[in-house]
Structure formats: structure tokens, C-alpha cells
Motif scaffolding. Structure first.
Motif, PDB file in Angstrom:
ATOM      1  N   LEU A   1       1.808  30.803 -35.192  1.00  0.00           N
ATOM      2  CA  LEU A   1       2.571  29.597 -35.502  1.00  0.00           C
ATOM      3  C   LEU A   1       1.583  28.480 -35.787  1.00  0.00           C
ATOM      4  O   LEU A   1       0.757  28.140 -34.924  1.00  0.00           O
ATOM      5  CB  LEU A   1       3.472  29.203 -34.329  1.00  0.00           C
ATOM      6  CG  LEU A   1       4.589  30.173 -33.951  1.00  0.00           C
ATOM      7  CD1 LEU A   1       5.320  29.679 -32.703  1.00  0.00           C
ATOM      8  CD2 LEU A   1       5.572  30.341 -35.102  1.00  0.00           C
TER       9      LEU A   1
ATOM     10  N   THR B   1       1.449  37.573 -34.620  1.00  0.00           N
ATOM     11  CA  THR B   1       2.077  36.435 -35.293  1.00  0.00           C
ATOM     12  C   THR B   1       1.280  35.183 -34.975  1.00  0.00           C
ATOM     13  O   THR B   1       0.611  35.099 -33.937  1.00  0.00           O
ATOM     14  CB  THR B   1       3.536  36.220 -34.843  1.00  0.00           C
ATOM     15  OG1 THR B   1       3.579  36.136 -33.415  1.00  0.00           O
ATOM     16  CG2 THR B   1       4.436  37.349 -35.324  1.00  0.00           C
TER      17      THR B   1
ATOM     18  N   LEU C   1      11.771  34.243 -39.854  1.00  0.00           N
ATOM     19  CA  LEU C   1      11.178  35.530 -39.499  1.00  0.00           C
ATOM     20  C   LEU C   1      11.438  36.568 -40.581  1.00  0.00           C
ATOM     21  O   LEU C   1      10.566  37.378 -40.901  1.00  0.00           O
ATOM     22  CB  LEU C   1      11.740  36.009 -38.155  1.00  0.00           C
ATOM     23  CG  LEU C   1      11.381  35.164 -36.932  1.00  0.00           C
ATOM     24  CD1 LEU C   1      11.997  35.762 -35.678  1.00  0.00           C
ATOM     25  CD2 LEU C   1       9.878  35.060 -36.770  1.00  0.00           C
TER      26      LEU C   1
ATOM     27  N   VAL D   1       4.954  30.102 -40.193  1.00  0.00           N
ATOM     28  CA  VAL D   1       5.027  31.339 -39.411  1.00  0.00           C
ATOM     29  C   VAL D   1       4.254  32.408 -40.173  1.00  0.00           C
ATOM     30  O   VAL D   1       4.550  32.673 -41.348  1.00  0.00           O
ATOM     31  CB  VAL D   1       6.486  31.800 -39.212  1.00  0.00           C
ATOM     32  CG1 VAL D   1       6.529  33.090 -38.391  1.00  0.00           C
ATOM     33  CG2 VAL D   1       7.313  30.712 -38.542  1.00  0.00           C
TER      34      VAL D   1
ATOM     35  N   LEU E   1       8.568  29.352 -30.933  1.00  0.00           N
ATOM     36  CA  LEU E   1       9.101  29.153 -32.275  1.00  0.00           C
ATOM     37  C   LEU E   1      10.352  28.282 -32.217  1.00  0.00           C
ATOM     38  O   LEU E   1      10.528  27.367 -33.042  1.00  0.00           O
ATOM     39  CB  LEU E   1       9.414  30.503 -32.923  1.00  0.00           C
ATOM     40  CG  LEU E   1      10.121  30.477 -34.281  1.00  0.00           C
ATOM     41  CD1 LEU E   1       9.329  29.650 -35.296  1.00  0.00           C
ATOM     42  CD2 LEU E   1      10.335  31.901 -34.797  1.00  0.00           C
TER      43      LEU E   1
END
Length: 319
Positions: free
Chosen positions: A238, A236, A292, A186, A170
Motif C-alpha cells: 500500500l 502486497t 483489489l 495498491v 487498506l
């Protein structure tokens, strides 16, 4: 005590007066090289191989007859740069020792890592007549190091990048987006009803389900994107180089469909859903923490509103 009161010669190999002793000591030195546990290779000043010891032939697959007259280029694995070899030759031609790692290829095509030292050999006038290379096979050590590095940066169950590697990527993606003035997304994901599967079917079934979910998530994104497992049933993603918010929304829809499709765990079918919170750089934040926080807050809104969907603040903020 020595009656002559003279200390013993600490280096008897340095005494070369008796020809018989010279022959004896040369024989011992030859035996030492022949029986050495490391590879030894001797070349002329141009790099043409004059000698290799048995350890070299055993490891690299070339006999002494096959190696002599060749150059070490026959061992090149193709992974080291021209600058690497330029530095090596500049160092030893200047009369200095060179130390480093080779990634060489055997005659059979196997790749090996070797920790090497190359030194010049000079005659009585100080002129370089040969080079001697001593190389230790550290392929297994490198494999173990790579395995430990992988374990430190990847989830042991799914093989996905873990939280540590996710944060590192990230940060890299953020720096790249700033330089190129591009966007990325994200995604925070949390499985719905996973606890029920884990409680009723057992932890082994839960682990199998998480592995299957990881595989489906990877199938929903591009090679340039990153899917990570943060822990438990949290993931998560990306998404690199976002050009259109609608593209992100399409990928989110693909993920929702993929995860809602029933999974086969063991001999039974089970279903879970997924809730997704989305943050877009730079619309939802200009640094790691704001992005985030936005994605996590969006996920919380989805969970609070009934789960099984997504929240897309940037989409909602569009005029």
C-alpha cells in the motif's frame, strides 16, 4: 451442634472487644500486607506516600525510606495521558473505587504493567484520611497478549503484516483518502521462478529467500507505506498519499530492480523476478473490492504476457 443454638461469627476480625485480641488481629493484618504477593501502597489524601509493602519495593526498586514522602509520580512511565490521571483523581476524591491499568517505570528504568485498584480509607466520621492502592504486576501477561496479537496479524516467516492486517489497513487508508480527497496505490506482487528455487534448493532455502525478498521490499518504500505477505510467494504493498502517478511508477521500477538483483541463499546465489499489478484510488476503483480486483487483474495480465514487469491501468488510462 452449638448448645446456644447461635451461628458462629463469620467474621472474627470484626470483634474488637478484648485489647489483646485487637493487638493480635492487627498483627495478623500487618503480616498479611507485608507478605502479600501484590504491591500495596498507602497515601494521604494529597497522594503523598505513607507506606509501601515489600512486594512494592522488590518490583519498583524503591525502598520504603525512598518512597515515603514522595508521590506516585515517581513511577510514571510517561505513556498515560493527563485525562487518565484526572479521571483517577476525580473517582477516588468522590469516595469511589478506581480500577485500571498503570504503565509505570521502576527505579531502574524498566517499564511494568500493573492491574490496580485504589480505594479511599475513611475515619469514623466518613472523612477520607488515606488512599490504599493494590497493584498486581501483569507485565508478562501483557507481553504474551501482545505476542498473540502480533501473531494473529503478522506473517510468521517474514514478520510482515498478513492478509488480515493488510485488509484492515487498506480499509483505513480508503477511509482516510475519502476524507482528505487524496490518492493511494495498491500493488499486487508475485515472484517469478520462485517454485524452481523451492523445488531444487528445498523449503528452507525458499523460506530464506522469501525473508530476503520481504526485507528488500521494505527497503523500497516509505515508513508510511505497508508491505504485506498474502501467502506463498505473493505480496502486497500500500503506497499512501500518492500525488503523482509517475512517483508510483518510479517506486515500481525500484522494486523490479531490487528483486532482480541476485540473492545469496546459504552458500549459493539465486535469482527470481517479480510481476506487479497496480491499482490507484480513485482512478481504478472507489472501494476495497474494485481496487483489489483491478490490481489482481493487472497482475494476471503481466503473468500472461511473459512475467517480470508491471501493469498500470491508471497510467494507461491517462489522456
Amino acid at each position: 451442634m452449638d448448645p446456644t443454638n447461635q451461628p458462629p461469627d463469620p467474621s472474627p476480625f470484626l470483634s474488637w472487644k478484648d485489647p489483646r485480641e485487637v493487638a493480635k488481629r492487627i498483627k495478623i493484618l500487618i503480616k498479611a500486607i507485608e507478605q502479600s504477593p501484590v504491591s500495596v501502597i498507602i497515601t494521604d489524601p494529597r497522594g503523598v506516600i505513607q507506606y509501601v509493602n515489600p512486594k512494592f519495593t522488590k518490583l519498583m526498586g524503591y525502598t520504603l525510606e525512598e518512597a515515603v514522602g514522595q508521590t506516585p509520580r515517581i513511577l510514571k512511565g510517561g505513556f498515560l495521558t493527563r485525562e487518565f490521571y484526572t479521571n483517577l483523581w476525580d473517582t477516588i476524591l468522590a469516595g469511589n473505587e478506581w480500577h485500571g491499568l498503570f504503565h509505570n517505570r521502576t527505579k531502574q528504568g524498566d517499564l511494568v504493567w500493573e492491574l490496580a485498584s485504589i480505594s479511599p480509607i475513611r475515619d469514623d466520621n466518613g472523612v477520607i484520611t488515606h488512599f490504599v492502592g493494590v497493584k498486581e504486576d501483569i507485565t508478562e501477561l501483557k507481553r504474551l497478549q501482545d505476542q498473540m496479537a502480533h501473531m494473529a496479524h503478522h506473517d510468521q516467516l517474514t514478520g510482515l503484516p498478513n492478509r488480515f492486517l493488510f485488509l484492515d489497513r487498506l480499509s483505513q487508508m480508503l477511509a482516510q483518502a475519502r476524507r482528505r480527497e487524496t490518492s493511494f496505490a495498491v500493488l499486487y506482487l508475485d515472484l517469478d521462478d520462485f517454485k524452481a528455487v523451492n523445488d531444487t534448493r528445498g523449503h528452507a532455502a525458499g523460506d530464506s529467500l522469501l525473508t530476503a525478498v520481504a526485507q528488500r521490499l521494505q527497503g523500497c518504500v516509505r515508513e508510511t507505506d505497508t508491505v504485506s505477505r498474502m501467502g506463498g510467494d505473493e505480496f502486497t504493498i500500500l503506497l499512501a498519499d500518492v500525488h503523482d502517478l509517475a512517483d508510483v511508477e518510479r517506486i515500481v521500477a525500484t522494486i523490479l530492480t531490487a528483486i532482480s538483483t541476485p540473492f545469496t541463499v546459504g552458500d549459493a546465489e539465486c535469482r527470481v523476478g517479480v510481476s506487479i499489478g497496480v491499482a490507484i484510488y480513485p482512478l481504478d476503483g472507489l472501494d476495497v473490492d474494485p481496487l483489489l480486483s483491478t490490481a489482481d487483474g493487472a497482475l494476471y495480465k503481466v503473468k500472461a504476457s511473459g512475467r517480470g514487469g508491471y501493469c498500470f491501468p491508471a497510467r494507461h488510462a491517462e489522456p
